[in-house]
Design an enzyme around this catalytic site. Structure first.
Site, PDB file in Angstrom:
ATOM      1  N   ASP A   1      51.735  46.624  97.844  1.00 14.14           N
ATOM      2  CA  ASP A   1      52.149  45.674  96.817  1.00 14.14           C
ATOM      3  C   ASP A   1      50.936  44.856  96.350  1.00 14.14           C
ATOM      4  O   ASP A   1      49.836  44.992  96.906  1.00 14.14           O
ATOM      5  CB  ASP A   1      53.241  44.771  97.421  1.00 14.14           C
TER       6      ASP A   1
ATOM      7  N   ASP B  24      60.520  44.826  89.061  1.00  9.32           N
ATOM      8  CA  ASP B  24      61.437  45.211  90.138  1.00  9.32           C
ATOM      9  C   ASP B  24      62.846  45.429  89.590  1.00  9.32           C
ATOM     10  O   ASP B  24      63.300  44.696  88.712  1.00  9.32           O
ATOM     11  CB  ASP B  24      61.540  44.088  91.181  1.00  9.32           C
TER      12      ASP B  24
HETATM   13  O1  A2G Z   1      57.682  42.557  96.520  1.00  4.90           O
HETATM   14  C1  A2G Z   1      57.418  42.936  95.166  1.00  4.90           C
HETATM   15  O2  A2G Z   1      58.215  42.225  94.289  1.00  4.90           O
HETATM   16  C2  A2G Z   1      57.613  44.438  95.040  1.00  4.90           C
HETATM   17  N1  A2G Z   1      57.276  44.857  93.668  1.00  4.90           N
HETATM   18  C3  A2G Z   1      59.039  44.770  95.445  1.00  4.90           C
HETATM   19  O3  A2G Z   1      59.277  46.152  95.294  1.00  4.90           O
HETATM   20  C4  A2G Z   1      59.265  44.362  96.883  1.00  4.90           C
HETATM   21  O4  A2G Z   1      58.435  45.142  97.729  1.00  4.90           O
HETATM   22  C5  A2G Z   1      58.957  42.867  97.056  1.00  4.90           C
HETATM   23  C6  A2G Z   1      58.932  42.453  98.527  1.00  4.90           C
HETATM   24  O5  A2G Z   1      58.561  41.123  98.678  1.00  4.90           O
HETATM   25  C7  A2G Z   1      56.308  45.757  93.413  1.00  4.90           C
HETATM   26  O6  A2G Z   1      55.771  46.397  94.290  1.00  4.90           O
HETATM   27  C8  A2G Z   1      55.922  45.945  91.987  1.00  4.90           C
END
Ligand code: A2G
Length: 394
Positions: free
Chosen positions: A140, A201
């Site tokens: 992330d 997301d």
């Molecule tokens: O953190 C981000 O918002 C992630 N988004 C989501 O999928 C999730 O892992 C979250 C956890 O805190 C992306 O990876 C774009």
């Protein structure tokens, strides 16, 4: 990323969309981010038939870490209360089921939920992942400088590679660039990542699903060419089996994810998925479209009367070079009744002179026969629903 992995869109299960950052195991013993949750879902993936249908990865998302690294070694430490047996025991359990093990981390100083990120310990963390027998890494991009990502993400990928353990590399880097109004470098993404999150997301609602579909359709000319075997665009998790989507809307997401060659990563409570939704998730014909070996991502090709036509070239291809196609008709109408609409072969850009054998991918009993280029194709789509067909070139 040319590491021999993810030659088809990855399929599996990930905790985030459904279980978020639930850490209170006293209050929510079956839902908290803990080894029990992942063991239970590895077991269910197999016992409920998902593994046979192709779902393979069990992926831990955010909130699995202690707030601090180990004082002495600086290694990452899984939450001691929630993962008391450690990640090796968990990954063994997952591997013994014939499945693969995925883990979330963050390129920045912290994960999005505030746990320690990799930035100052990239080499150590890559090695630790290999020690834990990780097969899939989601990296992330919270709490990081967006301008560092173009070098930082490839660097972490190189460190993963240098461990010698094959790991699928999922990058969230373009989603952060898009958010900041920067144009992602897709050539670099293709080279350094097996899949990447292009945008926002997903949340458990039709509205969120439609926003993601619209984003991918509006930007398809610059996104679609970069998807393919080993390097996929990722519109985020499947919502099926949760609270937000109706039966028809569930079919809709599954069909469009098949058209988009999207990773099929569920995020639901596999013990609570109703049988009719499970049938959609395990629909072999729809999964075969998603996993088609050509790996060509589909496009939204037409919209008429709020009926969208999404189309993906698939196998078999005729000797004269005509593709077969998966075609989804998506209704954006909410006027309360199935909507009947005819299309010509020209509308659908189906040009094989010998025509196509048509199969209804959600209803095998619907016998449609052969479609010739001079005939009309009539479909009837439920409000906020989909009809989904395979046109096999003859
Ligand atoms: O953190 C981000 O918002 C992630 N988004 C989501 O999928 C999730 O892992 C979250 C956890 O805190 C992306 O990876 C774009």
């Amino acid at each position: 990323l040319d590491n021999g992995l993810a030659l088809k869109p990855p399929m599996g299960w990930m905790s985030w969309e459904r279980f978020r950052c639930i850490t209170d195991c006293q209050l929510y013993p079956d839902e908290c981010i803990s080894e029990n949750l992942f063991r239970r879902h590895a077991d269910l993936l197999v016992s409920e038939g998902y593994a046979d249908a192709g779902y393979e990865y069990i992926i831990i998302d955010d909130c699995w870490l202690e707030k601090d690294r180990d004082n002495r070694t600086q290694k990452l430490v899984p939450d001691k209360k929630r993962f008391p047996s450690g990640l090796n025991a968990l990954s063994d359990h997952i591997h013994n089921k014939g499945l693969k093990f995925g883990l979330y981390q963050d390129y920045g100083t912290n994960t999005c939920a505030g746990y320690p990120g990799v930035i100052k310990h990239m080499k150590l963390d890559a090695q630790t992942f290999a020690e834990w027998d990780v097969d899939y890494v989601k990296l992330d991009g919270c709490y990081a400088n967006i301008s560092d990502m173009a070098t930082g993400y490839p660097e972490f990928g190189r460190l993963l590679n240098e461990t010698g353990r094959p790991m699928v590399y999922s990058c969230s880097w373009p989603a952060y660039q898009e958010e900041a109004g920067e144009m992602p470098d897709y050539e670099s993404l293709k080279k350094h990542c097996n899949l990447w999150r292009n945008w926002d997301d997903i949340d458990d609602s039709l509205e969120s699903l439609m926003q993601i579909m619209d984003y991918f359709a509006k930007n398809q000319d610059r996104i679609q060419p970069h998807g393919g075997p080993g390097h996929w665009n990722d519109p985020d998790m499947l919502l099926l089996g949760n609270y937000g989507l109706s039966y028809d809307q569930s079919k809709l997401q599954m069909a469009i994810w098949a058209i988009m060659a999207a990773p099929l990563i569920m995020s639901n409570d596999l013990a609570a998925v109703r049988p009719e939704i499970k049938d959609i998730l395990q629909n072999r014909e729809v999964i075969a479209v998603n996993q088609d070996e050509l790996g060509i991502q589909g496009l939204r090709v037409l919209t008429r009367n709020q009926i969208e036509v999404w189309r993906r070239p698939i196998t078999p291809v005729t000797k004269s070079g005509h593709h077969s196609y998966a075609v989804a008709f998506v209704s954006r109408r909410d006027d309360g009744a199935p909507y009947r609409i005819p299309f010509t072969a020209k509308d659908l850009k189906l040009t094989n002179p010998k025509g196509y054998r048509v199969q209804d991918l959600y209803d095998a009993s619907n016998k449609l026969g052969v479609f010739q280029s001079e005939s009309q194709f009539i479909t009837r789509v439920n409000p906020n629903g989909v009809t989904f067909y395979k046109f096999t070139a003859l």
